[in-house]
Design an enzyme around this catalytic site. Structure first.
Site, PDB file in Angstrom:
ATOM      1  N   HIS A  52      -0.720   6.445   4.648  1.00  0.00           N
ATOM      2  CA  HIS A  52       0.767   6.375   5.158  1.00  0.00           C
ATOM      3  C   HIS A  52       1.611   7.514   4.972  1.00  0.00           C
ATOM      4  O   HIS A  52       1.366   8.235   3.765  1.00  0.00           O
ATOM      5  CB  HIS A  52       1.300   5.305   4.147  1.00  0.00           C
ATOM      6  CG  HIS A  52       0.604   3.953   4.257  1.00  0.00           C
ATOM      7  ND1 HIS A  52       0.852   2.978   5.449  1.00  0.00           N
ATOM      8  CD2 HIS A  52      -0.340   3.404   3.635  1.00  0.00           C
ATOM      9  CE1 HIS A  52       0.039   1.966   5.348  1.00  0.00           C
ATOM     10  NE2 HIS A  52      -0.721   2.039   4.146  1.00  0.00           N
ATOM     11  N   ASN A  60       1.089  -4.541   8.325  1.00  0.00           N
ATOM     12  CA  ASN A  60       2.292  -5.323   7.465  1.00  0.00           C
ATOM     13  C   ASN A  60       3.198  -4.508   6.559  1.00  0.00           C
ATOM     14  O   ASN A  60       4.233  -4.882   6.565  1.00  0.00           O
ATOM     15  CB  ASN A  60       1.378  -5.967   6.308  1.00  0.00           C
ATOM     16  CG  ASN A  60       1.861  -7.377   5.823  1.00  0.00           C
ATOM     17  OD1 ASN A  60       2.484  -8.068   6.543  1.00  0.00           O
ATOM     18  ND2 ASN A  60       1.661  -7.479   4.597  1.00  0.00           N
ATOM     19  N   ALA A 101       1.056  -1.084  -0.063  1.00  0.00           N
ATOM     20  CA  ALA A 101       0.064   0.096  -0.137  1.00  0.00           C
ATOM     21  C   ALA A 101       0.680   1.188  -0.053  1.00  0.00           C
ATOM     22  O   ALA A 101       0.365   2.382   0.196  1.00  0.00           O
ATOM     23  CB  ALA A 101      -1.050   0.105   1.204  1.00  0.00           C
TER      24      ALA A 101
END
Length: 272
Positions: free
Chosen positions: A225, A195, A129
């Site tokens: 993020h 993760n 991601a």
């Protein structure tokens, strides 16, 4: 499909793997999906591409009818990483790992590296991601002083995790940092949601020097993020807000897209 198409096996046929398969087909990628591995019987699955065989044990990678895969892509959870990765690497196949939290504890990564050296395969870590991992990895060649990775998601995305004991997710009125620690600690405690912290750690300062903050934010409209890095190269700030995968809000659309990019790069003549 031609005889020169990259042969691929997917470990898992959940939301991410299905999305990867659909995108590869829609883009007419020079890829042949030759096997899908699941614990369920083939009769319980739907949507398998034509000509793709169902396998259920790691030994099936190298036996039975059909072409052998050159690339094995794990998208089934960290419990599947060790057995399928060992079988693929021992057979000289390349192995892409989505569930990188499997590397958060124990000697698994070192064992994989030994197998890859012995049998000529590669261990591939997709950015998942994240964005900008190429820049972070490049910067690490000169030396990094600090890397901080913040993962911000809506409260609903943290349900079913230890975040529920750290705060009242339904009562939050503003962003709340419910975890602060290392990438190793974050990935071990939140293997589905954090993760990606292993990915930024492997690209930069490692599992024990990469700082991670996990945030529940009722104002968040996607999974975000933010990576801050400082080093001899200078400074960088990377931010990405992803749309959640429609069939699994704990994952991002970008997770599937990064696997498609990895597979297409292995199959194509232009690598970006």
């Amino acid at each position: 499909m031609s005889g020169s198409d990259l042969t691929v096996a997917l470990v898992g046929w959940g939301a991410i793997a299905r999305r990867v398969g659909a995108l590869l087909a829609a883009r007419r990628a020079p890829v042949r999906l030759v096997a899908v591995a699941t614990r369920e019987a083939a009769a319980e699955l739907d949507g398998l591409p034509e000509g793709c065989r169902h396998i259920s044990t790691p030994d099936d990678l190298t036996r039975g009818a059909g072409l052998l895969p050159r690339l094995v892509v794990e998208a089934a959870g960290r419990e599947s990483v060790a057995p399928w990765g060992e079988a693929a690497l021992r057979a000289g196949m390349d192995f892409a790992v989505s569930s990188t939290s499997a590397f958060a504890s124990g000697p698994l990564l070192d064992a994989f590296l030994d197998l890859a050296r012995q049998h000529g395969g590669q261990i591939l870590i997709p950015p998942g991601a994240l964005g900008g991992i190429d820049a972070l990895s490049a910067a690490s060649r000169l030396g990094l002083a600090r890397v901080r990775h913040e993962i911000i998601k809506p409260p609903a995305a943290w349900r079913g995790t230890p975040a529920e004991t750290a705060c009242d997710l339904d009562a939050l009125a503003s962003a709340f940092v419910f975890f602060a620690g290392t990438a190793r600690q974050a990935a071990a405690a939140y293997p589905q949601n954090a993760n990606v912290a292993v990915i930024s750690a492997l690209a930069g300062l490692g599992l024990d020097r990469t700082e991670v903050a996990l945030v529940a934010d009722p104002a968040a409209t996607g999974n975000s993020h933010r990576i801050l890095a400082e080093g001899d190269f200078g400074e960088m700030e990377l931010k990405l807000t992803n749309r959640p995968l429609a069939t699994n809000p704990k994952s991002s659309e970008m997770t599937a897209l990064s696997l498609v990019r990895l597979i297409e790069n292995r199959a194509g003549h232009l690598v970006l």
